[in-house]
Design a protein around this motif. Structure first.
Motif, PDB file in Angstrom:
ATOM      1  N   UNK A   1       0.852  -1.182   0.000  1.00 34.13           N
ATOM      2  CA  UNK A   1       0.000   0.000   0.000  1.00 34.13           C
ATOM      3  C   UNK A   1       0.897   1.244   0.000  1.00 34.13           C
ATOM      4  N   UNK A   2       0.411   2.354  -0.528  1.00 36.26           N
ATOM      5  CA  UNK A   2       1.212   3.572  -0.476  1.00 36.26           C
ATOM      6  C   UNK A   2       1.352   4.083   0.951  1.00 36.26           C
ATOM      7  N   UNK A   3       2.560   4.393   1.350  1.00 40.14           N
ATOM      8  CA  UNK A   3       2.817   4.807   2.730  1.00 40.14           C
ATOM      9  C   UNK A   3       3.070   6.305   2.761  1.00 40.14           C
ATOM     10  N   UNK A   4       2.470   6.977   3.733  1.00 40.29           N
ATOM     11  CA  UNK A   4       2.657   8.420   3.852  1.00 40.29           C
ATOM     12  C   UNK A   4       3.809   8.767   4.775  1.00 40.29           C
ATOM     13  N   UNK A   5       3.885   8.084   5.899  1.00 47.73           N
ATOM     14  CA  UNK A   5       4.924   8.437   6.861  1.00 47.73           C
ATOM     15  C   UNK A   5       5.564   7.163   7.377  1.00 47.73           C
ATOM     16  N   UNK A   6       6.879   7.170   7.460  1.00 51.45           N
ATOM     17  CA  UNK A   6       7.608   6.049   8.036  1.00 51.45           C
ATOM     18  C   UNK A   6       8.105   6.464   9.417  1.00 51.45           C
ATOM     19  N   UNK A   7       7.853   5.656  10.400  1.00 48.47           N
ATOM     20  CA  UNK A   7       8.347   5.944  11.752  1.00 48.47           C
ATOM     21  C   UNK A   7       9.294   4.820  12.142  1.00 48.47           C
ATOM     22  N   UNK A   8      10.594   5.069  12.137  1.00 45.87           N
ATOM     23  CA  UNK A   8      11.526   3.997  12.462  1.00 45.87           C
ATOM     24  C   UNK A   8      11.613   3.737  13.966  1.00 45.87           C
ATOM     25  N   UNK A   9      12.161   2.607  14.290  1.00 41.14           N
ATOM     26  CA  UNK A   9      12.322   2.225  15.683  1.00 41.14           C
ATOM     27  C   UNK A   9      11.905   0.786  15.846  1.00 41.14           C
ATOM     28  N   UNK A  10      12.388   0.155  16.899  1.00 43.84           N
ATOM     29  CA  UNK A  10      12.035  -1.263  17.051  1.00 43.84           C
ATOM     30  C   UNK A  10      11.780  -1.577  18.510  1.00 43.84           C
ATOM     31  N   UNK A  11      10.620  -1.317  19.023  1.00 42.44           N
ATOM     32  CA  UNK A  11       9.557  -0.511  18.432  1.00 42.44           C
ATOM     33  C   UNK A  11       9.855   0.980  18.638  1.00 42.44           C
ATOM     34  N   UNK A  12       9.212   1.844  17.856  1.00 41.30           N
ATOM     35  CA  UNK A  12       9.396   3.273  18.063  1.00 41.30           C
ATOM     36  C   UNK A  12       8.850   3.677  19.421  1.00 41.30           C
ATOM     37  N   UNK A  13       9.491   4.636  20.014  1.00 41.87           N
ATOM     38  CA  UNK A  13       8.951   5.131  21.283  1.00 41.87           C
ATOM     39  C   UNK A  13       7.629   5.852  20.999  1.00 41.87           C
ATOM     40  N   UNK A  14       6.781   5.993  22.008  1.00 43.19           N
ATOM     41  CA  UNK A  14       5.519   6.700  21.780  1.00 43.19           C
ATOM     42  C   UNK A  14       5.721   8.117  21.253  1.00 43.19           C
ATOM     43  N   UNK A  15       6.790   8.763  21.688  1.00 39.60           N
ATOM     44  CA  UNK A  15       7.070  10.105  21.174  1.00 39.60           C
ATOM     45  C   UNK A  15       7.271  10.065  19.667  1.00 39.60           C
TER      46      UNK A  15
END
Lengths: 201, 126, 187, 406
Positions: free
Chosen positions: C140-154
């Motif tokens: 699917x087309x992605x708008x925003x990538x948030x990296x992290x494993x897992x990303x922090x809530x911030x």
């Protein structure tokens, strides 16, 4: 909590099934208390005996070794803990084992998982759909290349595990080191199983 | 009958109600982009393709509940005009009539209760 | 893993089809106002797949409180949501369902790839892998990538800000001092 | 793209089922699983997918349901929507490289999986652990157990329709995560155990924080009880629902709170004592009602018992090294052999079996997930119950999908 069933050790329990190999192991070394090699035919009867004696099935691990495909059944007891590994070898070309899902219903998923990963067919398993892999998946991901396969002896008998062999059938050679086994300290503290001399190729 | 301010209010109220309900729909139709294609038209079943069509047999107890619900809905519908004109009645006659009406409805309740409609077992044997 | 004796061939997966038609009244000022409304009231779909889903839950709770930014209405149904937060590893078995859920969302719809697994397969993208989709942008087309494993809530909050930025064309919230100048995304 | 398109919607093809009449008529076919499931179904019943995208399956579990009105005639969980090849990765990565996976198998009680894997490797390779590290492992693992139970508590009650508890639970859980973050460096997917110790030593702030946290949570627990446990709505909802008799526990190999809620006092910490658990004074909570409420009560009591263990461990935390001086380098080779190590996780018995042929990477690693066995009994347990009660049963089994799918 009936002491009579809790005190029956697997060597007594499995004796009528004539296991090819049965050892009293050192749990501090391997986490196992007993280990046994059974023939595929004896497996359902063994499961029925174990269920009656209060054992539960922990897991079924597939294993791809040079000798064929192996399924390791780990059993444990809630009342007097001690782990029992029952090892059953299946032929590589037609890997078929009897299902114990009618005795231990929890085994159904374990067997399907093993079927997914190793292609072992469990006859009598009530559900033939893949459990973890998607439909339409070809191949079995945990099978190893021929070159990467290790002999069973290298995995299970290589270390000084101080097992006490309680039973050993004539001509049982699975745990004897193959001639081309890796020289990873084979001489140091051989397993007791290797002491009887029958040549292995 | 004279058209007075009250009637105007009622008409305005109706129009406002229709606008309140239909306005957002029309507005969304006009200003919102529309998705198309793919599985948009498929009914939603937790992300899976639904299996079988919806024309299956439903449990009979749903019908009984629906019947009960409708019975009491209609019951309120009939009681409302009675209540609106109740203050113009004289004596106990109207009250008794309403009680007779309600009595037959309550009979239905008793009947359903005796039939065991109101007991839903937590677990059934299969 | 070259030349296996028993080749493992997982079933193929296909990206989302269909598209989005422009609105009938496509007037810039109207759409601009509506975009602000959309950005400030995003309804995320609780598409919790794996570990990241727990952090997504944490974002909804008191300490991080995503409702400060108007996106607290987590909906389980795609019909009622416009932001798909792909929180976790997408497996090949799950991929058709993910695509279907995306296609069942009404327009305008946005996708946030939360966590390394959704971005690229993360730690599970190794040679010989057979079970996962290497990045949800294959589907699917992605708008925003948030990296992290897992990303922090911030980081998830920052991802939300980026989506709001993308929708409205401006940033609405102050930039944290530590990550100013970078792309944001945190973690 | 047309070939992939047919594959994506591989439902209509449904070859196996249409051959023997499962989906032969003009009905809409789901996928192979629903077709296979329908073959055993009564013609008049409704087949419904619950999940994978469902709020009360705690992840991507899919349960196929055959419904007769509101009653479940048959249920069949379909797994694998989060199969992440952990066992395959274990064979292609060295033990040290594989450690981060352990934080992701069960993200709620990651440290127990850390421990199981580290323990199996240590047992196989004969690595020793300093005493301080054992205590630190106990403290962090028990903190992690509490955080897991707190999250379960909130999420379970959210399933049942209560929203306040999850807010309260996360409130306390965030404090816990702050503490664990001090110790492990991450919030959720910890992989801070090392072969021969733990990654970092405990800072004074951590020890102080734990000392303050224990009485804090203890003061909150009565409020939890007053708010939820004694709530008549909850009790009516989950009491005598999902009865799991003892023989069912044995047949499915269930463990953890599921077994203890059925009156089986089985806890790996007692049954196969590992580490320093035998030095602490704690109880194994046990209930005999066998229902969802019993499992609920066991978990709530386990929070208290974990607090007791943490309190004792912090008070008697010995000085010393946090890593054994002879701990191996990350690139060490596993000796040939096998080892099985079991620990008690928040969901039950976690086991890791390693077989090694002496190569760089293990030959075979089997992860025994407690949730796998616990969830297996759902099908039998949910037979004949109301659909709404199935949600209560499913939640009371406390599953974490990545652990089940691995």
């Amino acid at each position: 909590m009936t002491p009579d069933t809790a005190s029956v050790t697997p060597d007594v329990l499995l004796a009528p099934l004539d296991p090819a190999y049965l050892a009293d192991e050192n749990p501090a070394r391997t986490g196992l208390r007993w280990s046994a090699f059974l023939s595929a035919d004896a497996l359902p009867r063994a499961a029925a005996l174990l269920l009656e004696a209060g054992w539960h099935l922990e897991d079924i691990c597939g294993l791809d070794v040079r000798e064929g495909l192996m399924a390791v059944y780990h059993f444990d007891r809630m009342t007097s803990p001690g782990r029992l590994a029952i090892r059953v070898l299946a032929d590589r070309e037609t890997p078929v084992l009897p299902s114990i899902a009618d005795i231990y219903q929890g085994a159904e998923w374990h067997e399907r998982e093993t079927a997914d990963f190793y292609g072992i067919a469990f006859t009598g398993n009530p559900n033939s759909m893949p459990l973890l892999l998607p439909e339409g998946m070809q191949g079995h991901p945990l099978l190893k290349d021929a070159a990467a396969r290790a002999p069973l002896a290298a995995l299970l008998a290589a270390q000084g595990r101080e097992d006490t062999v309680l039973r050993k059938a004539e001509g049982f050679t699975l745990l004897e080191p193959a001639e081309d086994a890796k020289p990873a300290k084979p001489a140091k503290a051989k397993a007791a199983a290797t002491e009887e001399g029958a040549d292995n190729a | 009958m004279v058209f007075d301010i009250l009637h105007l209010a009622i008409i305005l109220f109706l129009i406002a109600g229709l606008a309140f309900a239909g306005g957002p729909l029309i507005l969304a139709l006009l200003v919102a982009p529309r998705a198309r294609g793919g599985d948009l038209g498929m009914s939603y079943e937790c992300g899976m393709r639904p299996h079988g069509n919806a024309w299956t047999r439903f449990g009979i107890n749903y019908y009984v509940y629906a019947l009960l619900f409708i019975a009491f809905d209609v019951d309120v519908l009939y009681l409302f005009p009675a209540a609106a004109h109740y203050h113009t009645t004289v004596g106990w006659a109207a009250f008794v009539e309403i009680c007779v009406f309600l009595f037959f409805l309550v009979l239905a309740l008793v009947y359903f209760r005796a039939k065991g409609v109101f007991t839903w077992p937590r677990k059934i044997a299969l | 893993m070259a030349a296996q004796d028993c080749p493992v061939r997982p079933p193929l997966i296909a990206p989302a089809t269909g598209g989005i038609d422009a609105p009938i009244v496509n007037v810039a000022p109207v759409q601009k106002i509506l975009d602000v409304c959309r950005a400030m009231s995003l309804w995320p779909m609780t598409f919790g797949l794996a570990c990241c889903a727990i952090e997504m839950m944490a974002v909804g709770m008191a300490r991080f409180d995503i409702s400060r930014f108007g996106a607290e209405v987590f909906r389980p149904s795609p019909r009622q949501s416009d932001l798909m937060i792909v929180a976790g590893t997408v497996t090949r078995k799950m991929a058709p369902a993910l695509v279907r859920l995306y296609e069942q969302m009404p327009a305008p719809r946005y996708v946030m790839a939360l966590g390394n697994c959704a971005i690229s397969g993360g730690p599970f993208n190794f040679e010989g892998q057979y079970a996962i989709v290497e990045g949800v942008d294959n589907l699917v087309p992605v708008d925003v990538y948030v990296p992290g494993c897992p990303p922090r809530p911030e980081a998830l909050l920052e991802g939300l800000f980026q989506i709001q930025h993308k929708i409205t064309g401006r940033r609405w919230w102050p930039v944290p001092a530590e990550i100013s100048g970078s792309m944001g995304g945190g973690a | 793209m047309h070939s992939t398109e047919t594959l994506r919607s591989h439902g209509p093809a449904c070859p196996a089922a249409s051959a023997d009449g499962g989906c032969a008529d003009d009905q809409i076919a789901g996928d192979g699983y629903t077709c296979h499931f329908e073959q055993g179904a009564r013609p008049e019943s409704l087949i419904l997918n619950m999940g994978p995208q469902h709020p009360s399956t705690h992840g991507v579990l899919r349960v196929l349901l055959e419904l007769d009105g509101e009653y479940i005639v048959r249920a069949e969980p379909v797994l694998g929507y989060l199969h992440r090849m952990h066992e395959k990765m274990a064979e292609v990565k060295t033990p040290a490289q594989f450690m981060p996976n352990m934080g992701r198998v069960d993200y709620l009680h990651a440290l127990a999986w850390n421990w199981a894997y580290v323990g199996a490797v240590e047992k196989l390779a004969g690595i020793e652990i300093p005493e301080r590290a054992e205590y630190l492992r106990v403290i962090t693992c028990e903190l992690n157990r509490i955080s897991s139970h707190l999250l379960w508590w909130g999420a379970y009650l959210l399933d049942l329709g209560a929203f306040t508890p999850i807010m309260y639970a996360f409130d306390d859980r965030e404090m816990l995560l702050d503490l664990l973050q001090l110790m492990t460096g991450s919030r959720l997917t910890y992989s801070s155990f090392r072969f021969g110790g733990v990654y970092t030593d405990a800072s004074p702030a951590f020890v102080q924080g734990v000392r303050q946290f224990v009485p804090h949570l203890r003061s909150r627990l009565p409020m939890y009880t007053a708010l939820v446990t004694e709530n008549i709505i909850l009790r009516r909802r989950i009491e005598e629902v999902g009865v799991i008799p003892q023989d069912m526990v044995a047949r499915y190999g269930a463990s953890g709170p599921v077994a203890r809620g059925s009156g089986i006092a089985y806890d790996v910490r007692r049954a196969e004592p590992y580490s320093v658990y035998d030095r602490f004074d704690y109880e194994i909570p046990l209930r005999h009602e066998e229902c969802s409420m019993a499992r609920y009560m066991v978990r709530m009591a386990e929070i208290e018992q974990s607090l007791r263990i943490i309190e004792q461990a912090v008070e008697s935390l010995p000085d010393g090294e946090h890593m054994h001086p002879k701990a191996p380098k990350p690139s060490f080779k596993l000796p040939a052999g096998e080892s099985y190590f079991a620990v008690e996780g928040a969901r039950g018995k976690i086991g890791v079996w390693i077989a090694s042929d002496g190569g760089k990477t293990p030959y075979r690693v089997k992860l025994r997930a407690p949730g796998f066995s616990n969830l297996a009994l759902f099908a039998e347990c949910a037979r004949g119950t109301l659909l709404a009660d199935a949600v209560a049963i499913l939640g009371s089994l406390d599953m974490v999908i990545p652990e089940i799918d691995r």
